[in-house]
Design an enzyme around this catalytic site. Structure first.
Site, mmCIF file in Angstrom:
data_model
loop_
_atom_site.group_PDB
_atom_site.id
_atom_site.type_symbol
_atom_site.label_atom_id
_atom_site.label_comp_id
_atom_site.label_asym_id
_atom_site.label_seq_id
_atom_site.Cartn_x
_atom_site.Cartn_y
_atom_site.Cartn_z
ATOM 1 N N ASP A 69 1.204 5.370 -5.825
ATOM 2 C CA ASP A 69 -0.107 5.914 -6.148
ATOM 3 C C ASP A 69 -1.168 5.048 -5.480
ATOM 4 O O ASP A 69 -0.850 3.974 -4.958
ATOM 5 C CB ASP A 69 -0.330 6.054 -7.658
ATOM 6 C CG ASP A 69 -0.346 4.732 -8.400
ATOM 7 O OD1 ASP A 69 -0.816 4.729 -9.539
ATOM 8 O OD2 ASP A 69 0.111 3.706 -7.869
ATOM 9 N N TYR A 71 -4.227 2.512 -4.402
ATOM 10 C CA TYR A 71 -4.741 1.234 -4.900
ATOM 11 C C TYR A 71 -5.780 1.521 -5.976
ATOM 12 O O TYR A 71 -6.614 2.421 -5.830
ATOM 13 C CB TYR A 71 -5.391 0.435 -3.772
ATOM 14 C CG TYR A 71 -4.462 0.031 -2.668
ATOM 15 C CD1 TYR A 71 -3.304 -0.705 -2.927
ATOM 16 C CD2 TYR A 71 -4.740 0.349 -1.336
ATOM 17 C CE1 TYR A 71 -2.451 -1.104 -1.896
ATOM 18 C CE2 TYR A 71 -3.902 -0.046 -0.303
ATOM 19 C CZ TYR A 71 -2.760 -0.769 -0.579
ATOM 20 O OH TYR A 71 -1.928 -1.160 0.436
ATOM 21 N N PHE A 82 -0.966 2.850 1.565
ATOM 22 C CA PHE A 82 -0.902 1.453 2.010
ATOM 23 C C PHE A 82 -2.150 0.988 2.775
ATOM 24 O O PHE A 82 -2.290 -0.197 3.052
ATOM 25 C CB PHE A 82 0.348 1.185 2.869
ATOM 26 C CG PHE A 82 1.632 1.369 2.135
ATOM 27 C CD1 PHE A 82 2.037 0.432 1.192
ATOM 28 C CD2 PHE A 82 2.448 2.465 2.367
ATOM 29 C CE1 PHE A 82 3.226 0.583 0.489
ATOM 30 C CE2 PHE A 82 3.647 2.629 1.678
ATOM 31 C CZ PHE A 82 4.043 1.692 0.736
ATOM 32 N N HIS A 191 10.881 -2.017 -0.890
ATOM 33 C CA HIS A 191 9.432 -1.836 -0.896
ATOM 34 C C HIS A 191 8.761 -3.107 -0.372
ATOM 35 O O HIS A 191 9.249 -4.219 -0.606
ATOM 36 C CB HIS A 191 8.943 -1.539 -2.310
ATOM 37 C CG HIS A 191 7.560 -1.001 -2.377
ATOM 38 N ND1 HIS A 191 6.450 -1.820 -2.398
ATOM 39 C CD2 HIS A 191 7.091 0.278 -2.411
ATOM 40 C CE1 HIS A 191 5.367 -1.070 -2.465
ATOM 41 N NE2 HIS A 191 5.721 0.205 -2.468
#
Length: 228
Positions: A69, A71, A82, A191
């Site tokens: 989701d 930031y 990202f 991740h």
């Protein structure tokens, strides 16, 4: 088909997502996000919720990188997974992505956190949830965004044009059943967050691996450089 504030899914995607956009659950999602904005800050700001779709039309998608989701800090999210805008401090996950880019391909680490150049080159930077309440990670999960972004992923996977789906972490890996079909390729990995990057993200060389997969599909490689 509108988000609160008059936002619209880009025209280039609307016909592929028509069933989702016309569904009652999407109307409920729109109401939920509108109510949340009325109560306090929600990220990304109005006008940027569908930025990933706007910057990467469906006929240009060669790579899909899935985030979770947005930031949730002020000024961070701008609709691309990202990524943050130039001038915004880079979050730790993005710092690790930049480090791996430099280690893998030798590109210099940029002084900014914008990944807009990747989006413009055919990399769909898609979070599975597209909005979040400020300061509350995961606060808009389970409200309908997952169904919407599953429809986006399914639309790309239904094309005859091959793409590489990059699934970093266990959350993204859950989407594998949507994309494990010919002619596409799936790249799984740890991740890039500080909590898990040491478990296999660092040293995984994802960018050169994507290049090989694209070459096998007959695609030109993505230019991953992020110039200052």
């Amino acid at each position: 088909m509108s988000e609160p504030g008059g936002e619209r899914v880009p025209v280039s995607w609307q016909h592929l997502l028509a069933d989702a956009l016309d569904a009652p659950w999407f109307a409920e999602l729109v109401r939920f996000v509108g109510d949340e904005r009325a109560r306090g800050p929600v990220h990304p700001p109005k006008g940027e919720v569908f930025a990933a779709l706007a910057r990467t039309p469906p006929d240009r998608v060669r790579v899909v990188i899935l985030g979770q989701d947005p930031y949730h800090g002020p000024g961070q999210a701008h609709g691309l997974a990202f990524s943050v805008r130039r001038g915004v401090r880079r979050p730790p996950s993005l710092v690790n992505i930049h480090k791996e880019l430099a280690a893998d391909l030798g590109h210099p680490i940029p002084t900014h956190g914008s990944l807009e150049a990747w989006a413009d080159r055919g990399v769909l930077l898609l979070n599975t949830v597209l909005t979040v309440r400020e300061g509350a990670a995961g606060s808009h999960a389970g409200r309908g965004w997952e169904r919407f972004t599953d429809a986006v992923i399914g639309a790309v996977a239904a094309r005859s044009l091959p793409a590489v789906f990059v699934l970093w972490g266990s959350h993204a890996a859950k989407k594998a059943p949507l994309v494990e079909r010919a002619p596409h390729a799936v790249l799984r990995g740890a991740h890039p967050s500080p909590l898990s990057a040491h478990r296999g993200f660092h040293g995984s060389r994802p960018f050169s691996r994507i290049a090989r997969l694209l070459r096998d599909m007959g695609h030109a490689p993505v230019d991953w450089r992020l110039d200052d």
